[in-house]
Design an enzyme around this catalytic site. Structure first.
Site, PDB file in Angstrom:
ATOM      1  N   ASP A 161     -27.091  -3.677 -12.529  1.00 19.52           N
ATOM      2  CA  ASP A 161     -25.656  -3.705 -12.236  1.00 19.52           C
ATOM      3  C   ASP A 161     -24.859  -2.682 -13.026  1.00 19.52           C
ATOM      4  O   ASP A 161     -23.629  -2.787 -13.106  1.00 19.52           O
ATOM      5  CB  ASP A 161     -25.084  -5.098 -12.527  1.00 19.52           C
ATOM      6  CG  ASP A 161     -25.042  -5.989 -11.290  1.00 19.52           C
ATOM      7  OD1 ASP A 161     -25.206  -5.471 -10.169  1.00 19.52           O
ATOM      8  OD2 ASP A 161     -24.841  -7.206 -11.452  1.00 19.52           O
ATOM      9  N   LYS A 167     -21.537  -1.403 -11.842  1.00 20.47           N
ATOM     10  CA  LYS A 167     -20.285  -2.177 -11.886  1.00 20.47           C
ATOM     11  C   LYS A 167     -19.316  -1.632 -12.924  1.00 20.47           C
ATOM     12  O   LYS A 167     -18.125  -1.976 -12.899  1.00 20.47           O
ATOM     13  CB  LYS A 167     -20.576  -3.656 -12.153  1.00 20.47           C
ATOM     14  CG  LYS A 167     -21.087  -4.383 -10.916  1.00 20.47           C
ATOM     15  CD  LYS A 167     -21.202  -5.873 -11.150  1.00 20.47           C
ATOM     16  CE  LYS A 167     -21.605  -6.585  -9.857  1.00 20.47           C
ATOM     17  NZ  LYS A 167     -21.813  -8.036 -10.064  1.00 20.47           N
ATOM     18  N   HIS A 206     -21.252  -0.395  -5.770  1.00 19.71           N
ATOM     19  CA  HIS A 206     -21.821  -0.478  -7.110  1.00 19.71           C
ATOM     20  C   HIS A 206     -23.325  -0.219  -7.168  1.00 19.71           C
ATOM     21  O   HIS A 206     -23.795   0.376  -8.143  1.00 19.71           O
ATOM     22  CB  HIS A 206     -21.428  -1.800  -7.825  1.00 19.71           C
ATOM     23  CG  HIS A 206     -22.261  -2.987  -7.496  1.00 19.71           C
ATOM     24  ND1 HIS A 206     -21.928  -3.878  -6.502  1.00 19.71           N
ATOM     25  CD2 HIS A 206     -23.425  -3.451  -8.032  1.00 19.71           C
ATOM     26  CE1 HIS A 206     -22.839  -4.835  -6.451  1.00 19.71           C
ATOM     27  NE2 HIS A 206     -23.751  -4.600  -7.365  1.00 19.71           N
ATOM     28  N   HIS A 243     -30.766  -3.203  -4.810  1.00 18.87           N
ATOM     29  CA  HIS A 243     -30.890  -4.637  -5.074  1.00 18.87           C
ATOM     30  C   HIS A 243     -30.016  -5.508  -4.169  1.00 18.87           C
ATOM     31  O   HIS A 243     -30.140  -6.727  -4.189  1.00 18.87           O
ATOM     32  CB  HIS A 243     -30.643  -4.956  -6.555  1.00 18.87           C
ATOM     33  CG  HIS A 243     -29.223  -4.789  -7.018  1.00 18.87           C
ATOM     34  ND1 HIS A 243     -28.711  -3.577  -7.429  1.00 18.87           N
ATOM     35  CD2 HIS A 243     -28.204  -5.679  -7.146  1.00 18.87           C
ATOM     36  CE1 HIS A 243     -27.450  -3.728  -7.793  1.00 18.87           C
ATOM     37  NE2 HIS A 243     -27.111  -5.004  -7.630  1.00 18.87           N
ATOM     38  N   HIS A 244     -29.151  -4.888  -3.358  1.00 24.20           N
ATOM     39  CA  HIS A 244     -28.389  -5.660  -2.372  1.00 24.20           C
ATOM     40  C   HIS A 244     -28.826  -5.364  -0.934  1.00 24.20           C
ATOM     41  O   HIS A 244     -28.129  -5.744   0.018  1.00 24.20           O
ATOM     42  CB  HIS A 244     -26.881  -5.410  -2.520  1.00 24.20           C
ATOM     43  CG  HIS A 244     -26.258  -6.187  -3.636  1.00 24.20           C
ATOM     44  ND1 HIS A 244     -26.149  -7.570  -3.613  1.00 24.20           N
ATOM     45  CD2 HIS A 244     -25.717  -5.792  -4.816  1.00 24.20           C
ATOM     46  CE1 HIS A 244     -25.566  -7.980  -4.728  1.00 24.20           C
ATOM     47  NE2 HIS A 244     -25.303  -6.924  -5.477  1.00 24.20           N
ATOM     48  N   ASP A 280     -31.504 -11.837  -8.870  1.00 23.67           N
ATOM     49  CA  ASP A 280     -30.067 -11.556  -8.930  1.00 23.67           C
ATOM     50  C   ASP A 280     -29.267 -12.589  -8.143  1.00 23.67           C
ATOM     51  O   ASP A 280     -28.276 -13.144  -8.643  1.00 23.67           O
ATOM     52  CB  ASP A 280     -29.816 -10.152  -8.378  1.00 23.67           C
ATOM     53  CG  ASP A 280     -28.356  -9.756  -8.384  1.00 23.67           C
ATOM     54  OD1 ASP A 280     -27.688  -9.986  -9.408  1.00 23.67           O
ATOM     55  OD2 ASP A 280     -27.878  -9.210  -7.377  1.00 23.67           O
TER      56      ASP A 280
END
Length: 204
Positions: free
Chosen positions: A71, A74, A99, A123-124, A152
């Protein structure tokens, strides 16, 4: 490698890289009260999944670093977006979706962590192609990213967020199972559930 006179080249060892990743994680999580401890917990769940899947120790170490740093992008997102208690506007959601892109850009420029950039950037993503930022699907998402992504989301569900309180562990796992093989890899969910059962955390 040539160096300037009097300048030393310091080779970072594995312990030092672990410390650097942990230090960055403190900075990332300090950005918002709602992300406090998030990176550490994602690293913990990532390692539980990886151990349950019998991934070797050197690879588990790499995965923990990736989880600590996933992350980092972010840091480029406004707190007015990160901490917003209600639904994000369309423009805010577009910014939030950037992000992972920022994570990729930052990590790819740090030689010691460049091999983690793909995980930070993806990761998303979702197995069905409905994730972000690139809409990757299926085999385009490697196992390492699938593991960190599962960890996550599990932590996001079981921690307080501006828009809702933390969910019980069982409910969070049920939600993950509802999206198995569409959102997240069923093998990763199964490994997480088995690891939590071993640690007697399923009733938490």
């Amino acid at each position: 490698l040539g160096t300037e006179p009097g300048r030393q080249v310091i080779m970072a060892d594995e312990d030092y890289l672990d410390d650097i990743a942990a230090g960055f994680a403190r900075v990332i999580d300090a950005k918002s009260p709602y992300t406090s401890g998030h990176s550490d917990r994602v690293a913990l769940y990532t390692d539980l999944i990886a151990a349950q899947m019998h991934i070797n120790i050197p690879q588990r170490r790499k995965l923990k670093r990736a989880a600590l740093l996933h992350d980092i992008g972010k840091l480029g997102i406004s707190n007015s977006v990160l901490d917003k208690p209600g639904k994000l506007s369309d423009d805010e959601w577009i910014l939030m979706q950037r992000h992972p892109e920022f994570s990729y850009d930052i990590l790819s420029r740090i030689a010691a962590f460049a091999d983690l950039a793909v995980i930070g950037g993806a990761h998303h993503e979702r197995l069905d192609g409905k994730g972000y930022p690139l809409g990757l699907k299926g085999s385009e998402i490697n196992l390492e990213t699938r593991i960190v992504s599962t960890a996550d989301v599990f932590d996001a569900l079981t921690a307080d967020r501006p828009y809702r309180p933390a969910m019980p562990v069982r409910k969070a796992l049920d939600i993950l199972w509802e999206g198995a093989n569409a959102s997240h890899d069923s093998a990763c969910i199964k490994a997480l559930e088995e690891a939590l059962a071993k640690a007697d955390l399923l009733a938490a």
